[in-house]
Structure formats: structure tokens, C-alpha cells
Design an enzyme around this catalytic site. Structure first.
Site, short mmCIF file in Angstrom:
data_model
loop_
_atom_site.label_atom_id
_atom_site.label_comp_id
_atom_site.label_asym_id
_atom_site.label_seq_id
_atom_site.Cartn_x
_atom_site.Cartn_y
_atom_site.Cartn_z
N LYS A 217 -53.09 52.70 24.75
CA LYS A 217 -52.56 54.04 24.42
C LYS A 217 -51.63 54.55 25.52
O LYS A 217 -51.81 54.25 26.70
CB LYS A 217 -53.71 55.02 24.16
CG LYS A 217 -54.53 54.66 22.91
CD LYS A 217 -54.19 55.46 21.67
CE LYS A 217 -54.65 54.80 20.38
NZ LYS A 217 -55.90 55.35 19.85
N ARG A 253 -62.41 49.81 19.88
CA ARG A 253 -61.33 49.31 19.03
C ARG A 253 -60.19 48.87 19.95
O ARG A 253 -59.56 49.70 20.59
CB ARG A 253 -60.86 50.44 18.09
CG ARG A 253 -59.79 50.02 17.12
CD ARG A 253 -59.34 51.22 16.26
NE ARG A 253 -58.36 50.81 15.27
CZ ARG A 253 -57.06 50.69 15.53
NH1 ARG A 253 -56.59 50.94 16.73
NH2 ARG A 253 -56.22 50.30 14.58
N1 HH2 Z 1 -55.95 54.35 16.91
C1 HH2 Z 1 -54.96 53.83 16.16
C2 HH2 Z 1 -55.18 53.51 14.82
N2 HH2 Z 1 -56.38 53.67 14.24
N3 HH2 Z 1 -58.64 54.34 14.43
C3 HH2 Z 1 -59.63 54.85 15.15
N4 HH2 Z 1 -60.85 55.01 14.59
N5 HH2 Z 1 -59.46 55.21 16.46
C4 HH2 Z 1 -58.27 55.07 17.09
O1 HH2 Z 1 -58.16 55.44 18.28
C5 HH2 Z 1 -57.18 54.52 16.35
C6 HH2 Z 1 -57.41 54.17 14.99
C7 HH2 Z 1 -53.64 53.59 16.78
O2 HH2 Z 1 -53.56 52.28 17.28
P1 HH2 Z 1 -52.81 51.08 16.52
O3 HH2 Z 1 -53.51 50.75 15.25
O4 HH2 Z 1 -52.65 49.95 17.46
O5 HH2 Z 1 -51.38 51.64 16.26
P2 HH2 Z 1 -50.64 52.16 14.94
O6 HH2 Z 1 -51.36 53.36 14.42
O7 HH2 Z 1 -49.26 52.49 15.44
O8 HH2 Z 1 -50.64 51.04 13.93
#
Ligand code: HH2
Length: 272
Positions: A217, A253
Site C-alpha cells: 500500500k 491479504r
Molecule cells: N485491498 C485491495 C483490494 N481488496 N480487500 C480487503 N478485504 N482488504 C484490503 O485491504 C484490500 C481488498 C487493494 O489491493 P489490490 O487488490 O492489490 O489492488 P486493486 O484494488 O488496485 O486491484
């Protein structure tokens, strides 16, 4: 009957991220082709992930979201290929996507809107045996980082999660299937994210397992001195995960599974 979330995910458990997207904040495009996503999911499982979180819509700051058809087109082939082989969580706010994923064996619905997005999602989860993650977000991805304001970030996040937990139980989702997530980076400044991490015990005190998504993040890049960072490095992600473990988090995660499994194994050896 499936086990409770506590039995299914002993502390610490790692959730590997598989983003089937062209635009995710740290790995957009890497696993956009279904074959690549399936290969990545298998690898993360081998590296020690208890479950892999498959998502077809980026929720990065500024994101506009995708249509139902597009999200289904992205995730369904991946879920079909992994069915019966790799335990899967579905990262979606859409009832139809969750429903298809559950029919294809997904065990957990990870809804970053905490059941505030799609009015049909509560019933989809309630009528299944799936686990559910309820996450805190202030605002919506498109605008959430513009100027997030809290009088008391940990207190407000805890109150929100408590209210969403009550709502989920009222609509028929069993409490032992629910975990809570403070939503690092979702409508929070760097300072607010670090205060929330420091006070994670206040979220743990709600009595449900806590899932944290700190991996890569941007606050982890910004605290290192780059005010424009849009991601954080692995080293900082590991430190944040270990800090969260020390304050009671259960599910992590993460994008880099092997390294987190190793770091958290050490943390757990010191304080089981
Ligand atoms: N962060 C992201 C997406 N989903 N779900 C939960 N429960 N908690 C989180 O902190 C969280 C999440 C963001 O990360 P990422 O999937 O890598 O990125 P993007 O949303 O750009 O696909």
C-alpha cells in the site's frame, strides 16, 4: 458443514492476491490473462497461501469500476480452472459475481463495500455457507483519497464495522463466518493508516477475526520518504504485517506470499 472462519483460518493465515485486472495499483496487467492468473494462484498456494483472493475490479484510488459483464469475463475462467484445486475467495461487491464464484466453489466473499454496494449481495451470502469479509471504506474508490477526515479514526472504523457486523447477522449471515477488515488505504491518509495500525487492538476487540490488507500500500512507500509513492516495497509490507500480527490480526491479504509466510512464522514462533 464448513468450519467456522476461526477454524478455517488459524492465526496467522495468508491470503494471496490474484488481480485479474489491467490496472491494479501494484500489479495491474501481470495476471490479466486467465492462464497467467491461474498459474499465479497455483504458485501462491504452493508458497503457503491458505486461500487466494481473485478479483476482477481494481479498487485503487481514482478507479471508476467495471461493468458486471466485464468482471464476469475476467474472473469466471480463472475460477473454473481453479475449482477443486486451489481454495478461492472472491473479491467483489457484485451479487452476480459472488453468486457465480460460490457456485464454482469459492469459500469467502471479500466485499470492500461491507454489504453497502449491491442490495442483492447479503442474500447471496446468507443463502450459502460462505465466509464473508466486511471492510471499512470512507467514500468510494474514485474519490476516497481526496480529503479523508476523521475525528477518531480507530473509533470510527470500529463503530462502522460493529454496525456492519450487526447488519450482516440480522440478514442471516452466521457470525462465525464473518471477519472484519479496517480497510487500510480506503479513504485514509498515511497518518490515519498508521494510527489505525497502532490501534488495531480496538478492531480485534470487536471479537471477530481481523483481516488486514497492508501489502504494497502507498502509505508504506510514503513513510519511507517519497510523498508521491503509489506503492510500498516488500520490506515495508513485511514490517507492517508483523506489526499487525502483534496487535492481533489473523488473516493477511498479500501479494508476496512466500515472504509473508516466512515473516509471520517467525512472529508466531515468538508470540504464538
Ligand atoms: N485491498 C485491495 C483490494 N481488496 N480487500 C480487503 N478485504 N482488504 C484490503 O485491504 C484490500 C481488498 C487493494 O489491493 P489490490 O487488490 O492489490 O489492488 P486493486 O484494488 O488496485 O486491484
Amino acid at each position: 458443514m464448513r468450519p467456522s472462519i476461526e477454524d478455517r483460518f488459524p492465526r496467522p493465515s495468508v491470503m494471496g492476491v490474484v488481480n485479474v485486472t489491467p490496472d491494479s495499483f501494484s500489479d495491474g496487467g501481470v495476471n490479466f490473462r486467465p492462464d497467467d492468473a491461474v498459474t499465479a494462484a497455483r504458485r501462491l498456494r504452493e508458497e503457503g497461501a491458505a486461500i487466494v483472493d481473485v478479483g476482477g475490479e481494481s479498487t485503487r484510488p481514482g478507479s471508476e469500476g467495471v461493468s458486471l459483464d466485464e468482471e464476469l469475463r475476467r474472473v469466471v475462467p480463472v475460477l473454473e480452472a481453479l475449482q477443486g484445486e486451489v481454495p478461492v475467495s472472491i473479491d467483489t461487491a457484485k451479487a452476480e459475481v459472488a453468486s457465480r464464484a460460490l457456485a464454482l466453489g469459492a469459500e469467502l466473499v471479500n466485499d470492500v463495500t461491507a454489504l453497502r454496494g449491491d442490495p442483492d449481495l447479503p442474500e447471496v451470502v446468507a443463502s450459502s455457507e460462505a465466509c464473508l469479509c466486511l471492510m471499512h471504506m470512507q467514500g468510494e474508490p474514485r474519490t476516497m483519497q481526496h480529503n479523508p477526515i476523521y475525528a477518531d479514526v480507530a473509533g470510527e472504523v470500529a463503530a462502522f464495522l460493529e454496525e456492519r457486523l450487526r447488519f450482516a447477522v440480522e440478514v442471516g449471515i452466521r457470525e462465525e463466518r464473518i471477519c472484519l477488515d479496517p480497510g487500510f488505504g480506503f479513504g485514509k491518509t498515511m497518518e490515519q493508516n498508521f494510527e489505525l495500525l497502532a490501534r488495531l487492538d480496538e478492531i480485534v476487540a470487536l471479537g471477530r477475526p481481523v483481516l488486514v490488507g497492508l501489502s504494497r500500500k502507498r502509505s508504506l512507500g510514503r513513510v519511507l520518504g517519497d510523498p508521491e509513492a503509489t506503492t510500498g516495497p516488500l520490506s515495508a509490507s513485511l514490517a507492517a504485517a508483523v506489526e499487525a500480527y502483534g496487535r492481533g490480526a489473523t488473516i493477511f491479504r498479500v501479494h508476496d506470499v512466500r515472504e509473508h509466510v516466512e515473516a509471520l512464522t517467525v512472529a508466531a514462533a515468538v508470540s504464538p
